[in-house]
Design a protein around this motif. Structure first.
Motif, PDB file in Angstrom:
ATOM      1  N   ARG A  79      37.415 105.001  36.690  1.00  0.00           N
ATOM      2  CA  ARG A  79      38.537 104.446  35.932  1.00  0.00           C
ATOM      3  C   ARG A  79      38.699 105.146  34.584  1.00  0.00           C
ATOM      4  N   GLU A  87      39.712 104.392  44.064  1.00  0.00           N
ATOM      5  CA  GLU A  87      38.569 104.403  43.146  1.00  0.00           C
ATOM      6  C   GLU A  87      37.247 104.276  43.901  1.00  0.00           C
ATOM      7  N   LEU A 105      40.356 108.460  35.175  1.00  0.00           N
ATOM      8  CA  LEU A 105      41.777 108.291  35.489  1.00  0.00           C
ATOM      9  C   LEU A 105      42.584 107.972  34.237  1.00  0.00           C
ATOM     10  N   ARG A 106      41.995 107.208  33.323  1.00  0.00           N
ATOM     11  CA  ARG A 106      42.698 106.919  32.064  1.00  0.00           C
ATOM     12  C   ARG A 106      42.917 108.205  31.266  1.00  0.00           C
ATOM     13  N   ALA A 163      46.828 106.307  42.126  1.00  0.00           N
ATOM     14  CA  ALA A 163      47.037 107.414  41.184  1.00  0.00           C
ATOM     15  C   ALA A 163      47.684 108.588  41.897  1.00  0.00           C
ATOM     16  N   ILE A 181      48.508 112.448  35.832  1.00  0.00           N
ATOM     17  CA  ILE A 181      48.670 111.490  36.915  1.00  0.00           C
ATOM     18  C   ILE A 181      49.521 110.318  36.444  1.00  0.00           C
ATOM     19  N   GLU A 227      45.661 110.195  32.868  1.00  0.00           N
ATOM     20  CA  GLU A 227      46.982 109.603  32.633  1.00  0.00           C
ATOM     21  C   GLU A 227      47.477 109.932  31.230  1.00  0.00           C
ATOM     22  N   THR A 255      49.732 106.167  37.390  1.00  0.00           N
ATOM     23  CA  THR A 255      49.048 105.130  38.148  1.00  0.00           C
ATOM     24  C   THR A 255      49.956 103.926  38.338  1.00  0.00           C
ATOM     25  N   LEU A 269      45.652 110.455  44.778  1.00  0.00           N
ATOM     26  CA  LEU A 269      44.203 110.564  44.706  1.00  0.00           C
ATOM     27  C   LEU A 269      43.563 109.522  45.617  1.00  0.00           C
TER      28      LEU A 269
END
Length: 238
Positions: free
Chosen positions: A52, A37, A55-56, A76, A64, A59, A66, A34
């Motif tokens: 963020r 950020e 993304l969490r 990521a 993904i 995940e 990281t 990716l």
């Protein structure tokens, strides 16, 4: 004020929707990295904290991986193993009592009848782990709790042997709920030793039908196995 309060929640969803769209359109694929950020935030007009947060979520969903620092393992990366994420989400719903017991049982029937039928029809499968679990269940010193934990593992093993990652992930996610209700039901069975003997025989019958390629019989046996325990344990539909 209301618009400002909801803006952060909407912002991280913008990031998710962008990544989902890129995956669906083929602009992103497993193994791709990716954008950083800062770049995502600038492109989408959201704060880095929103990036963020998105993304969490990705995940946790297993979409993904990281890594920190710099180099080929940083940032990521899209991965092709969402099974853990799906199972985790189902487990959370189960823990929050989001699924009625009757729905869990009905879903088990749908999934497990498909599993045993597919295994019987394909003839190409490795059931060595399932057979090892079944052998472990022959130990007559097992407590009901230990026996039923192995029982849940046996059924999950069948799903994994089917080769369908979505079905296996669904069964893994429902395993907690399945173990929970079968454990609760064991206390309502007056003669547990006799019940355990019957369950062992039923498991062997299901495996024999699979080995013989008798798909209809395997589906019938697993249906009777699940609903029979449900009834014997005095479990009521909610």
């Amino acid at each position: 004020m209301a618009a400002d309060d909801t803006a952060p929640a909407r912002a991280w969803r913008v990031v998710l929707e962008r990544i989902e769209g890129d995956l669906l359109d083929g602009r992103l694929a497993p193994g791709d990295r990716l954008p950083p950020e800062r770049e995502l935030a600038a492109t989408l007009g959201v704060g880095r904290s929103s990036v963020r947060e998105a993304l969490r979520v990705l995940e946790v969903m297993g979409l993904i991986r990281t890594g920190t620092g710099s180099g080929p393992t940083s940032g990521a990366i899209i991965i092709a193993t969402p099974r853990g994420g799906l199972a985790a989400l189902l487990r959370l719903q189960v823990a929050a009592q989001g699924f009625p017991l009757s729905d869990v049982v009905a879903t088990r029937l749908l999934l497990e009848q498909w599993v045993v039928g597919t295994l019987a029809e394909s003839g190409a499968h490795d059931l060595s782990d399932v057979r090892a679990t079944l052998a472990a269940m022959d130990d007559t010193t097992l407590t009901a709790e230990e026996f039923l934990a192995l029982d849940a593992q046996l059924h999950l093993g069948l799903a994994e042997a089917s080769g369908n990652a979505v079905v296996a992930a669904s069964m893994a996610g429902l395993r907690t709920a399945i173990e929970s209700y079968v454990q609760a039901g064991a206390a309502r069975i007056p003669d547990w030793d006799a019940a355990a003997t019957g369950l062992r025989a039923e498991h062997r019958g299901i495996l024999q039908a699979i080995d013989a390629g008798e798909a209809d019989l395997a589906r019938s046996l697993v249906h009777d196995h699940i609903t029979g325990y449900y009834a014997a344990a005095g479990l009521t539909r909610d």
